[in-house]
Scaffold this active site. Structure first.
Site, PDB file in Angstrom:
ATOM      1  N   LYS A 160       4.028   0.704   9.895  1.00  0.00           N
ATOM      2  CA  LYS A 160       4.166   1.953   9.145  1.00  0.00           C
ATOM      3  C   LYS A 160       3.507   3.115   9.879  1.00  0.00           C
ATOM      4  O   LYS A 160       3.988   4.243   9.827  1.00  0.00           O
ATOM      5  CB  LYS A 160       3.561   1.795   7.743  1.00  0.00           C
ATOM      6  CG  LYS A 160       4.528   1.181   6.750  1.00  0.00           C
ATOM      7  CD  LYS A 160       4.082   1.364   5.305  1.00  0.00           C
ATOM      8  CE  LYS A 160       2.967   0.421   4.918  1.00  0.00           C
ATOM      9  NZ  LYS A 160       2.665   0.458   3.482  1.00  0.00           N
ATOM     10  N   ARG A 182       5.258 -12.668   9.884  1.00  0.00           N
ATOM     11  CA  ARG A 182       5.916 -11.412   9.542  1.00  0.00           C
ATOM     12  C   ARG A 182       7.231 -11.307  10.305  1.00  0.00           C
ATOM     13  O   ARG A 182       7.441 -11.988  11.313  1.00  0.00           O
ATOM     14  CB  ARG A 182       5.027 -10.214   9.894  1.00  0.00           C
ATOM     15  CG  ARG A 182       4.652 -10.149  11.342  1.00  0.00           C
ATOM     16  CD  ARG A 182       3.878  -8.886  11.685  1.00  0.00           C
ATOM     17  NE  ARG A 182       4.763  -7.730  11.751  1.00  0.00           N
ATOM     18  CZ  ARG A 182       4.331  -6.512  12.103  1.00  0.00           C
ATOM     19  NH1 ARG A 182       3.063  -6.298  12.363  1.00  0.00           N
ATOM     20  NH2 ARG A 182       5.181  -5.521  12.164  1.00  0.00           N
ATOM     21  N   GLU A 234       0.867  -1.173   0.000  1.00  0.00           N
ATOM     22  CA  GLU A 234       0.000   0.000   0.000  1.00  0.00           C
ATOM     23  C   GLU A 234       0.908   1.228   0.000  1.00  0.00           C
ATOM     24  O   GLU A 234       1.798   1.333   0.838  1.00  0.00           O
ATOM     25  CB  GLU A 234      -0.890   0.003   1.240  1.00  0.00           C
ATOM     26  CG  GLU A 234      -1.835  -1.183   1.330  1.00  0.00           C
ATOM     27  CD  GLU A 234      -2.594  -1.212   2.654  1.00  0.00           C
ATOM     28  OE1 GLU A 234      -3.447  -0.330   2.851  1.00  0.00           O
ATOM     29  OE2 GLU A 234      -2.304  -2.094   3.482  1.00  0.00           O
TER      30      GLU A 234
END
Length: 559
Positions: free
Chosen positions: A269, A259, A34
């Site tokens: 983020k 992850r 994104e």
């Protein structure tokens, strides 16, 4: 660096698919960021995994931007992501896509769901939708708008697109099961009204698809075979499957892996953006940040990061990787490739009284003892030098083998010197100058040289050295897992950056280009920062020479 090709559970799945000729034996992955921030090293793991698998199996990997939330996205992030992927050594060729490429098709698919009685327009507010959803132990309640007719839903959805309704006043929801044990299946939102200028489509749209709706359909449209994502999307997989099955379109397989969690930093983020916006760091590319651009600016190499991603492997279980392992990878990479140079970070003046004042010798110095092919260089030696302030003690402790009154040390590539006299500042008592003598028969490499001393120091010639600023970076957080506390910012390292502005380096570094990496003898690995300009050199410490990961592995019986 590891040259072995390892296997993991994802490759095992792909191997089985190829064996059964699933997808006609094709392997097609994608990296779908994104564009709402800069990529970090967790994304590097995903990049290496998706592009690496495609390379290994002779398949394809797309770069696709999931740009479905225009309020947080911009072109700066798009360009930085493309730059990061290329820098890591991967290329998407002609397969650069955006979810926004498919907005019209996604809208048509939504209309198809409405006509099939599988989606409806809901007038509940976001807060009411949350209240109606229920909990993990209690089923949700059906929206009072759930049973609108197909005709009414089609009309309302078309008017949503036309901009007749205010932001947040209506959404399109999937009609699935409000009693599902999986909260993601309790009539999730597929579209919301959001008036925000999109970086590619401008003001054309005022309704935007949700990620969980756009993502599976984008995968399907692009012919992706294996949709690899992190474990937080495992609970979303039933919705991924539902969207594709409800529309009867091509169905990729979603596979989840753990992850990357790295110690002494954060990998969100949103949290990284807070650090930037609140001024805790200088920007997304601050060398303390775990962003790919920050690591690049600090001096990390793409080879070291790819090696790190290979070593940590791919698993299902949550774990925190010690940042010392990442540091070990860059040390191992630079040990073989970084030229050795001499730099004095905290200078102390040394005058060799018996060395001729007008004499300058050019001494030969090896560029890298680990790689003889890198050859040698010439460094100037003269009567006035600088050594590291920490390399002198007026009253040395035991096992201090560096310079002290009456003691001898070797100057790297040069001579043995002896400290004869100490000069101090009259007011502060600080040592400001050492007077020494040298033995001309002890020049490095001389056949007559037989004397041995325990200490060897680096140095620079006062008349030839180039001034530099050196930035010493430490971990961004003092705590291994800074997110354990309510506010992760409480664990910020107060001394994560130390700036030394009176450093001196070899004259050969005067023409160094930004991004050039060196080992400063006895100091660590350093990289020339882009801030260097107008003759001013600025070096970032990439990593110190002390390898804590190697010690950890040795203590555990590893290699």
């Amino acid at each position: 660096m590891s040259n072995t090709t390892s296997t993991n559970f994802i490759k095992n799945i792909i191997n089985e698919d190829i064996k059964n000729n699933k997808n006609d034996g094709r392997v097609h992955t994608r990296f779908p960021p994104e564009p709402n921030g800069y990529l970090h090293i967790g994304h590097a793991k995903s990049i290496c995994l998706n592009f690496g698998i495609a390379q290994e199996y002779g398949g394809l990997c797309n770069l696709r931007f999931d740009d479905t939330n225009p309020s947080k996205e911009n072109v700066e992030y798009v360009e930085s992501i493309k730059s990061d992927v290329r820098w890591l050594g991967f290329d998407w060729d002609d397969r650069l896509y955006y979810a926004s490429d498919y907005f019209e098709r996604l809208y048509e698919y939504a209309v198809q769901l409405i006509k099939a009685g599988k989606a409806y327009v809901c007038d509940l507010s976001a807060e009411e939708i949350r209240e109606y959803r229920g909990t993990l132990t209690e089923p949700g309640k059906e929206s009072p708008y759930r049973n609108r007719s197909v005709e009414e839903n089609l009309d309302l959805f078309e008017r949503m697109r036309a901009g007749e309704f205010s932001d947040g006043s209506r959404v399109l929801r999937a009609k699935i099961d409000m009693a599902s044990p999986n909260l993601n299946m309790r009539d999730p939102v597929l579209y919301r009204i959001q008036r925000a200028k999109h970086h590619r489509t401008g003001d054309k749209w005022c309704i935007y698809p949700m990620y969980d709706y756009a993502h599976p359909l984008s995968d399907s449209i692009e012919g992706v075979t294996h949709s690899i994502c992190t474990c937080e999307f495992e609970d979303h997989r039933p919705l991924y499957d539902w969207v594709l099955d409800a529309l009867g379109v091509y169905h990729p397989q979603q596979i989840e892996f753990a992850r990357l969690n790295l110690s002494h930093t954060v990998m969100s983020k949103r949290k990284l953006r807070l650090l930037v916006e609140e001024g805790h760091v200088s920007g997304w590319d601050d060398p303390r940040m775990p962003t790919i651009s920050g690591l690049r600016r600090r001096g990390y190499t793409p080879e070291a990061i790819r090696d790190f991603c290979e070593r940590i492997g791919v698993a299902k279980a949550y774990s925190i990787v010690n940042i010392a392992m990442l540091e070990h990878c860059i040390r191992e990479d630079l040990n073989a490739r970084a030229p050795r140079v001499m730099a004095v970070l905290r200078p102390l003046k040394v005058i060799i009284d018996n060395y001729p004042e007008d004499r300058v010798e050019m001494l030969e110095a090896e560029n890298n003892p680990e790689n003889p092919a890198m050859g040698s260089r010439q460094v100037p030696f003269s009567r006035v030098l600088y050594i590291e302030r920490d390399d002198f003690r007026e009253d040395p402790p035991k096992k201090f083998f560096r310079l002290a009154p009456g003691r001898e040390v070797r100057l790297k590539h040069a001579y043995i010197i002896k400290c004869e006299r100490v000069v101090k500042d009259e007011k502060t008592g600080e040592v400001v100058e050492l007077h020494c003598t040298y033995d001309p028969q002890t020049r490095s490499g001389m056949s007559t040289e037989t004397r041995k001393v325990k200490g060897t120091l680096h140095w620079v010639s006062a008349a030839h050295a180039v001034p530099a600023e050196v930035r010493l970076y430490d971990h961004l957080f003092v705590k291994e897992n800074p997110e354990e506390d309510d506010d992760f910012r409480k664990n910020l390292h107060p001394n994560s950056l130390e700036i030394l502005d009176s450093c001196l380096v070899e004259p050969g570094l005067a023409e160094a280009a930004p991004g050039s990496r060196y080992q400063f003898l006895r100091q660590g690995y350093f990289c020339l920062d882009p801030d260097s300009a107008d003759g001013k050199l600025v070096f970032n410490r990439i990593v110190s020479l002390k390898d804590t990961w190697a010690k950890i592995q040795k203590a555990q019986g590893g290699k």
